[in-house]
Design a protein around this motif. Structure first.
Motif, PDB file in Angstrom:
ATOM      1  N   ASN A   1       5.647   1.672 -15.938  1.00  0.00           N
ATOM      2  CA  ASN A   1       6.262   0.683 -15.511  1.00  0.00           C
ATOM      3  C   ASN A   1       6.770   0.711 -13.949  1.00  0.00           C
ATOM      4  O   ASN A   1       6.495   0.279 -13.220  1.00  0.00           O
ATOM      5  CB  ASN A   1       7.371  -0.055 -16.196  1.00  0.00           C
ATOM      6  CG  ASN A   1       6.667  -0.666 -17.295  1.00  0.00           C
ATOM      7  OD1 ASN A   1       5.666  -0.784 -17.569  1.00  0.00           O
ATOM      8  ND2 ASN A   1       7.544  -1.285 -18.304  1.00  0.00           N
ATOM      9  N   SER A   2       7.477   2.132 -13.938  1.00  0.00           N
ATOM     10  CA  SER A   2       7.987   2.584 -12.729  1.00  0.00           C
ATOM     11  C   SER A   2       6.792   2.774 -11.487  1.00  0.00           C
ATOM     12  O   SER A   2       7.139   2.452 -10.366  1.00  0.00           O
ATOM     13  CB  SER A   2       8.801   3.785 -12.769  1.00  0.00           C
ATOM     14  OG  SER A   2       8.035   5.011 -13.376  1.00  0.00           O
ATOM     15  N   LEU A   3       5.977   3.318 -12.082  1.00  0.00           N
ATOM     16  CA  LEU A   3       4.752   3.469 -10.958  1.00  0.00           C
ATOM     17  C   LEU A   3       3.949   2.331 -10.636  1.00  0.00           C
ATOM     18  O   LEU A   3       3.457   2.139  -9.550  1.00  0.00           O
ATOM     19  CB  LEU A   3       3.675   4.516 -11.924  1.00  0.00           C
ATOM     20  CG  LEU A   3       4.036   5.983 -11.862  1.00  0.00           C
ATOM     21  CD1 LEU A   3       3.184   6.945 -12.510  1.00  0.00           C
ATOM     22  CD2 LEU A   3       4.451   6.762 -10.543  1.00  0.00           C
ATOM     23  N   ILE A   4       3.899   1.295 -11.785  1.00  0.00           N
ATOM     24  CA  ILE A   4       3.245   0.000 -11.388  1.00  0.00           C
ATOM     25  C   ILE A   4       4.110  -0.589 -10.278  1.00  0.00           C
ATOM     26  O   ILE A   4       3.682  -1.193  -9.321  1.00  0.00           O
ATOM     27  CB  ILE A   4       3.079  -0.681 -12.819  1.00  0.00           C
ATOM     28  CG1 ILE A   4       2.152  -0.222 -13.580  1.00  0.00           C
ATOM     29  CG2 ILE A   4       2.724  -2.231 -12.451  1.00  0.00           C
ATOM     30  CD1 ILE A   4       2.130  -0.706 -14.829  1.00  0.00           C
ATOM     31  N   ALA A   5       5.412  -0.687 -10.549  1.00  0.00           N
ATOM     32  CA  ALA A   5       6.423  -1.283  -9.735  1.00  0.00           C
ATOM     33  C   ALA A   5       6.285  -0.409  -8.245  1.00  0.00           C
ATOM     34  O   ALA A   5       6.348  -1.479  -7.316  1.00  0.00           O
ATOM     35  CB  ALA A   5       7.940  -1.009 -10.264  1.00  0.00           C
TER      36      ALA A   5
END
Length: 217
Positions: A168-172
């Protein structure tokens, strides 16, 4: 990280070996066929193998069959599969069980060195990596109703990145939004697809593929 390379094309095999070594991997062996790969894994116990899907003698599915044996006999060994073209059946076969420590990339992706090494490190660490083109063909198959029709354009973007194995952090970071916004999109995606939400990236990839496999039987 100890690595074994299985690729029959000499130039690509040597290029991969140099690329991995420059990227911090310890290349302990290079082989050119599935049987040699199995012997090498048994002998060297590598952390990760980079495997061509098609190798001698028939150049059909030798790499996949060897990979499935490795997954069964040496489950701690991660696998990054390489293919010249998108072969949907092999992608689904490889991800039909636990998809942790598994990747499927097109050979063209190797040209982007930083992206390739990032994917390899992610797989070696127990994550998942799927080529965007593989994801596209798995999600929207010719002549079939689009299984992602209920999703908004942003949710499709998030799902594409999620299926590549991104957290999720990389997608964000990629979409320049907050991690909280991504979490909401992920929840909506699984609700709309009728799938239970999961936290780990590789479980999310597996859930998407299971959904597609069931939808198109």
């Amino acid at each position: 990280m100890r690595a074994v390379i299985a690729e029959d094309a000499v130039l690509l095999r040597e290029g991969l070996a140099r690329l991995l070594e420059e990227g911090g991997f310890d290349v302990v062996d290079c082989v050119s066929d599935g049987e040699s790969l199995l012997r090498s894994v048994e002998k060297n116990q590598p952390d990760v193998c980079v495997v061509d899907i098609r190798m001698p003698p028939t150049f059909s599915d030798e790499g996949v069959r060897a990979a499935l044996v490795i997954r069964k006999q040496w489950p701690d060994v991660s696998l990054l599969m390489l293919s010249q073209y998108v072969e949907e059946r092999y992608a689904v076969d490889l991800l039909a069980g636990d998809s942790s420590g598994i990747g499927y990339l097109l050979k063209d992706r190797v040209a982007d060195v930083s992206e390739f090494l990032e994917a390899l490190r992610r797989v070696a660490a127990g994550g998942a990596a799927l080529d965007p083109e593989v994801v596209t063909q798995l999600l929207v198959r010719s002549g079939r109703k689009d299984p992602l029709e209920p999703l908004s354009p942003r949710e499709r973007e998030v799902l594409g990145l999620m299926a590549e194995g991104r957290t999720n952090s990389l997608i964000a970071e990629s979409l320049v939004v907050t991690e909280g916004a991504v979490e909401k999109h992920v929840t909506n995606i699984f609700l709309k697809l009728g799938l239970p939400p999961a936290d780990q990236a590789h479980r999310r990839v597996l859930a998407v593929l299971r959904y597609l496999e069931h939808d198109h039987k």
